[in-house]
Design a protein around this motif. Structure first.
Motif, short mmCIF file in Angstrom:
data_model
loop_
_atom_site.label_atom_id
_atom_site.label_comp_id
_atom_site.label_asym_id
_atom_site.label_seq_id
_atom_site.Cartn_x
_atom_site.Cartn_y
_atom_site.Cartn_z
N UNK A 174 0.81 -1.21 0.00
CA UNK A 174 0.00 0.00 0.00
C UNK A 174 0.85 1.27 0.00
N UNK A 175 0.25 2.34 -0.49
CA UNK A 175 0.92 3.64 -0.45
C UNK A 175 1.27 4.01 0.98
N UNK A 176 0.36 3.77 1.91
CA UNK A 176 0.60 4.12 3.31
C UNK A 176 1.82 3.38 3.86
N UNK A 177 1.93 2.10 3.54
CA UNK A 177 3.08 1.32 4.04
C UNK A 177 4.39 1.86 3.46
N UNK A 178 4.40 2.14 2.16
CA UNK A 178 5.62 2.64 1.52
C UNK A 178 6.01 3.99 2.08
N UNK A 179 5.03 4.87 2.29
CA UNK A 179 5.34 6.18 2.87
C UNK A 179 5.90 6.04 4.28
N UNK A 180 5.34 5.10 5.04
CA UNK A 180 5.84 4.87 6.41
C UNK A 180 7.27 4.35 6.40
N UNK A 181 7.54 3.37 5.54
CA UNK A 181 8.84 2.73 5.54
C UNK A 181 9.93 3.61 4.93
N UNK A 182 9.59 4.36 3.91
CA UNK A 182 10.62 5.09 3.17
C UNK A 182 10.80 6.52 3.69
N UNK A 183 9.69 7.18 4.07
CA UNK A 183 9.81 8.57 4.51
C UNK A 183 9.59 8.77 6.00
N UNK A 184 9.31 7.70 6.72
CA UNK A 184 9.28 7.82 8.17
C UNK A 184 7.91 7.82 8.80
N UNK A 185 6.90 8.30 8.10
CA UNK A 185 5.54 8.25 8.63
C UNK A 185 4.57 8.47 7.47
N UNK A 186 3.33 7.94 7.60
CA UNK A 186 2.39 8.06 6.49
C UNK A 186 1.93 9.49 6.27
N UNK A 187 2.02 9.94 5.03
CA UNK A 187 1.56 11.28 4.67
C UNK A 187 0.68 11.13 3.43
#
Length: 227
Positions: A174-187
């Motif tokens: 999911x987009x949320x998971x990738x944003x969390x893992x790569x940029x530090x938190x879901x945005x």
């Protein structure tokens, strides 16, 4: 100790960054211009670079290109420039993230932690180390991609996205998971970052980037790697 190179010509912002970073036990070097930044990077070997684009002696994009000539150190751009084409130019040159001024210190520190975390991934088991497709291979232990017999140069962020997808073949990430893992938190408002980086990966890996075979978009949900 994680070492940060701050490249910024605003003394007040430099002071604020140094105070906040040192309070969290980061080692900090500061450079007021591009030439000093390139010299310090070579001498001090930082773990992450915070880089302003509007430097007095050269454009920050040129600093990114200079660093990318010899290092994959994570580069976080700090800039008041709002135009999306300038952001894309910095990302295309090899930056890993883009934080628009003014920014909250909490957000910046979260992005910095994510950037450092990307370089500290635990090694994978040998049986999962190599992912092969018809057109390219991914060596997850060596963090290397080979296409048509040649190494493909990826930025740390490009690599981290590809690594997450390739270690879960066929699975929707999911987009949320990738944003969390790569940029530090879901945005939720940063999905454009994913689109930019996925487009870059497709240009580097897909035979026909406009009709991807391996890096598949699931509209409104996320992405999938099909080997």
């Amino acid at each position: 100790m994680t070492r940060v190179l701050v490249v910024e010509d605003d003394p007040q912002l430099v002071r604020a960054l140094v105070i906040n970073l040192q309070a969290r036990h980061y080692g900090v070097d500061a450079a007021p211009d591009g030439a000093t930044a390139l010299r310090l990077a070579a001498a001090r070997q930082p773990d992450v670079v915070l880089l302003d684009l509007g430097l007095p002696d050269m454009d920050g994009v040129d600093v990114i290109k200079g660093l990318r000539g010899w290092t994959r150190v994570p580069i976080l751009v700090l800039s008041a420039r709002q135009a999306s084409d300038e952001k894309v130019a910095a990302l295309d040159a090899g930056a890993d993230d883009y934080v628009t001024k003014p920014f909250s210190m909490d957000e910046l520190l979260a992005r910095l932690r994510a950037a450092v975390r990307r370089t500290e991934d635990a090694p994978l088991a040998p049986e999962t180390a190599l992912v092969e497709t018809e057109h390219f291979s991914i060596d997850l232990l060596a963090k290397k991609v080979v296409r048509d017999g040649r190494d493909v140069r990826l930025t740390p962020t490009e690599w981290h996205l590809l690594e997450i997808l390739a270690t879960h073949p066929g699975r929707l990430i999911t987009q949320k998971y990738l944003l969390q893992e790569v940029w530090g938190f879901p945005q939720s408002n940063k999905t454009n970052y994913l689109r930019v980086y996925m487009a870059q990966l497709r240009r580097k890996l897909e035979a026909d980037p406009s009709h991807p075979r391996y890096l598949i978009t699931e509209p409104g949900m996320g992405y999938r790697f099909e080997a």
